[in-house]
Design an enzyme around this catalytic site. Sequence first.
Site, PDB file in Angstrom:
ATOM      1  N   ASP A  11      -8.953 -15.415   8.561  1.00 50.66           N
ATOM      2  CA  ASP A  11     -10.222 -15.274   9.275  1.00 50.66           C
ATOM      3  C   ASP A  11     -10.354 -16.461  10.223  1.00 50.66           C
ATOM      4  OD1 ASP A  11     -12.886 -15.322  10.050  1.00 50.66           O
ATOM      5  OD2 ASP A  11     -13.664 -14.919   8.045  1.00 50.66           O
ATOM      6  N   ILE A  12     -10.517 -16.183  11.483  1.00 50.35           N
ATOM      7  CA  ILE A  12     -10.531 -17.274  12.469  1.00 50.35           C
ATOM      8  C   ILE A  12     -11.722 -18.211  12.276  1.00 50.35           C
ATOM      9  CG2 ILE A  12     -11.785 -16.166  14.378  1.00 50.35           C
ATOM     10  CD1 ILE A  12      -9.390 -17.303  16.160  1.00 50.35           C
ATOM     11  N   ASP A  35     -15.950 -11.432  17.494  1.00 48.38           N
ATOM     12  CA  ASP A  35     -17.109 -12.016  18.179  1.00 48.38           C
ATOM     13  C   ASP A  35     -18.314 -12.087  17.230  1.00 48.38           C
ATOM     14  OD1 ASP A  35     -18.718 -12.927  20.247  1.00 48.38           O
ATOM     15  OD2 ASP A  35     -18.775 -11.021  21.341  1.00 48.38           O
ATOM     16  N   THR A 119      -7.131  -6.349  21.104  1.00 53.28           N
ATOM     17  CA  THR A 119      -6.399  -5.336  20.315  1.00 53.28           C
ATOM     18  C   THR A 119      -7.264  -4.604  19.287  1.00 53.28           C
ATOM     19  OG1 THR A 119      -5.626  -6.876  18.614  1.00 53.28           O
ATOM     20  CG2 THR A 119      -4.245  -6.636  20.580  1.00 53.28           C
ATOM     21  N   GLY A 120      -8.568  -4.901  19.273  1.00 47.17           N
ATOM     22  CA  GLY A 120      -9.480  -4.201  18.358  1.00 47.17           C
ATOM     23  C   GLY A 120     -10.247  -3.127  19.106  1.00 47.17           C
ATOM     24  N   VAL A 121     -11.525  -3.372  19.277  1.00 47.76           N
ATOM     25  CA  VAL A 121     -12.418  -2.433  19.981  1.00 47.76           C
ATOM     26  C   VAL A 121     -11.871  -2.074  21.376  1.00 47.76           C
ATOM     27  CG1 VAL A 121     -14.758  -2.209  20.946  1.00 47.76           C
ATOM     28  CG2 VAL A 121     -14.439  -3.299  18.742  1.00 47.76           C
TER      29      VAL A 121
END
Length: 173
Positions: A11-12, A35, A119-121
Amino acid sequence: MKARIKIVEGDITKQDVDAIVNAANTSLLGGGGVDGAIHRAAGPELLEETRQLGGCPTGEAKASKGYRLPARWVIHTVGPVWHGGNRNEDTLLANCYKNSFQVAAELGVKTMAFPSISTGVYRFPLERAAKIAMSETKHFLEHNDTMEEVRFVCFGEEVKKTYEEIFSRVFKG
Ligand code: AR6
């Protein structure tokens, strides 16, 4: 040089580095995915600051403080939405990395962490995005001696595997 690149799963928001990069949107007012996680972990002061930044065009990057995060800085960059590859998506994604590195260098950042931007939403194909991330990082580190660590924080084992494969291709030998 490749010793300065780390690929981890995690987890960033938990990364203890000078700066983490946020995969934001042009409003810089928060959203879902990484985000949303960054805004939740940093606390409401982050939104107060990003409101003052006046948004951010796709491919560019702007810094804020990290507030309750372990990281001192958050570098907000806006990845391209994937539309099939003919709308300048590769260049715009490369610009995210270039501009994030430039902002980091201006802040004197020595350790930084990236998520897999777009690369997600935004649906950018993972392998193609990882190649761009890795080659921009290689290019930056070849010209910079201050940065001690660039960490790719992969959300899930599959993402990590892809990054490791691309890493060994880009740094073969
Ligand atoms: N740590 C690391 N990586 C994460 C985390 C986390 N806590 N959470 C998700 N990821 P995305 P985008 C991964 O959708 O495609 C937002 O609403 C995730 O699995 O967060 O650039 C913004 O406001 C994926 O691999 O970003 C924009 O509107 C990667 O982070 C839009 O989404 C990026 O997925 C941006 O879309």
